[in-house]
Design an enzyme around this catalytic site. Structure first.
Site, mmCIF file in Angstrom:
data_model
loop_
_atom_site.group_PDB
_atom_site.id
_atom_site.type_symbol
_atom_site.label_atom_id
_atom_site.label_comp_id
_atom_site.label_asym_id
_atom_site.label_seq_id
_atom_site.Cartn_x
_atom_site.Cartn_y
_atom_site.Cartn_z
ATOM 1 N N HIS A 141 0.744 -1.109 -0.040
ATOM 2 C CA HIS A 141 -0.182 0.055 -0.095
ATOM 3 C C HIS A 141 0.694 1.112 0.172
ATOM 4 C CE1 HIS A 141 -3.465 -2.465 0.163
ATOM 5 N NE2 HIS A 141 -3.678 -2.529 1.732
ATOM 6 N N HIS A 215 -9.605 1.775 0.950
ATOM 7 C CA HIS A 215 -9.618 0.691 1.877
ATOM 8 C C HIS A 215 -10.522 0.402 3.119
ATOM 9 C CE1 HIS A 215 -7.746 -2.748 3.751
ATOM 10 N NE2 HIS A 215 -6.413 -2.963 3.171
ATOM 11 N N GLU A 353 -11.507 -4.008 -2.510
ATOM 12 C CA GLU A 353 -10.595 -2.814 -3.068
ATOM 13 C C GLU A 353 -10.449 -2.921 -4.342
ATOM 14 O OE1 GLU A 353 -6.741 -2.759 -0.572
ATOM 15 O OE2 GLU A 353 -7.965 -4.696 0.228
#
Length: 387
Positions: A141, A215, A353
């Site tokens: 991420h 998220h 996601e």
């Protein structure tokens, strides 16, 4: 949004008005805000360096959304059930310090690269780049200080029947190891039907890789209410990307048919989650990219339906992206406390996601995430709610 949801919201608003008139307090759903009302800003906290973090509240079409300037985080998402009773259906915290210390990415805007990149390395145009490594040997991420840790500039808007926020962040060349200065704009919009739309845009001055996503962890029964294993999920995906022990895709596009990964028809998330399939054992549940049957599309298409039978709340997700990462909250361990004052344990929330595939920069067979000067990265995801 379907007519029955409009009816529920209108009835709840009327009940709230009647209760207030009679002096008996508000109904469970309260009164709905006027459509098109400008977002409201309030101080949420202050960082150690004195930077102020604000929370913006939006309401339209029966949906209530609260967004933090820190991390572009969805701090609260409230929608009604079949009886018009509102609940916050997103996991998170009630204070800034918890978000700063947290490692779960609750509600965050993710960048530069959503999901994992193997060993935090990729090669672009013959040059090798080393990224921040924050997930074992891999980069996750965007690295240790990804977009989820940045304070975004926020510009509210109310246009016609829509309300929303434009969020801006500029990531300098070399940040977390990524090449190029990336100028990013993310727009959250609530329309008159209560649909929540996310538009992502980015430009760069050097070739780079980009994979932006959100998220949010969902529990349609309400955060802090317990497991999501009875939620029914449908994914329009006939294949998924199996992973190695580090949750990096192997490059295979495996068929879901005949496996616990088959969500082509709605089924409870918990039905197969404890079957001893090697992929479920490795990830301690679902933490996999699903390859959407539609592939990349010019406009968002319906790819996900999530329903809580108890409340009747239903979430539908539309996207132009080729994949959806389904994460079943496997690493929630009871040490985190939500706004409800209740702890989050394994399976108490799930993330969906929309994205390009994990480790795309290192897998030539996957859709490319490369962005070059003169190009504009654009992608859109829409969330609709019903009860």
């Amino acid at each position: 949004m379907e007519l029955n949801r409009r009816t529920v919201i209108a009835g709840a608003a009327a009940a709230g008005l009647a209760a207030t008139t009679l002096g008996t307090g508000t109904a469970q759903a309260g009164t709905s805000a006027p459509e098109g009302r400008k977002p409201v800003k309030e101080l949420f906290g202050t960082l150690a360096d004195g930077t102020k973090v604000y929370r913006w509240s939006l309401e339209n079409g029966g949906t209530r959304l609260k967004v933090l300037s820190y991390g572009g985080i969805i701090q609260s998402l409230e929608i009604p059930d079949r009886h018009g009773r509102y609940a916050n259906v997103s996991l998170g915290y009630d204070n800034l310090d918890a978000y700063i210390k947290g490692t779960t990415f609750f509600g965050a805007t993710i960048g530069r690269y959503g999901n994992r990149i193997a060993k935090g390395q990729f090669t672009l145009d013959g040059k090798k780049y080393q990224l921040s490594v924050n997930d074992g040997a891999n980069s996750l991420h965007g690295g240790a200080k990804g977009f989820n840790t940045k304070v975004w500039d926020v510009e509210p808007f109310a246009a016609g029947s829509d309300v929303g926020l434009h969020l801006y962040y500029t990531s300098i060349d070399g940040e977390m190891g990524y090449p190029g200065t990336l100028k990013t704009k993310v727009t959250f919009t609530l329309d008159k039907h209560g649909d929540w739309r996310i538009d992502y845009e980015a430009t760069t001055d050097k070739p780079t890789v980009v994979n932006l996503t959100n998220h949010t962890y969902y529990n349609l029964a309400g955060e802090g209410s317990g497991s999501i294993y009875d939620h029914e999920l449908r994914l329009a995906a006939g294949r998924f990307t199996p992973t190695d022990s580090g949750l990096i895709p192997t490059g295979e596009l495996a068929k879901v048919k005949g496996t616990p990964f088959d969500f082509s028809h709605p089924k409870p998330i918990g039905r197969d989650i404890r079957i001893g399939h090697p992929q479920l054992v490795t990830a301690k549940g679902y933490d996999h990219n699903f390859v959407l049957d539609k592939g990349m599309t010019a406009k968002p298409e319906h790819v996900v339906t999530l329903r809580d039978p108890g409340s009747g709340r239903t979430l539908k997700i539309f996207t132009d992206q080729p994949g959806v990462q389904f994460y079943s909250g496997n690493f929630l361990d009871g040490t985190l406390v939500g706004p409800s004052g209740r702890t989050y344990r394994q399976g108490d929330g799930l993330a969906l996601e929309t994205q390009h595939f994990p480790d795309s920069p290192n897998e030539p067979s996957f859709p490319s995430t490369v962005l070059r000067p003169g190009q504009t990265y654009r992608t859109t995801t829409v969330h609709t709610f019903d009860c």
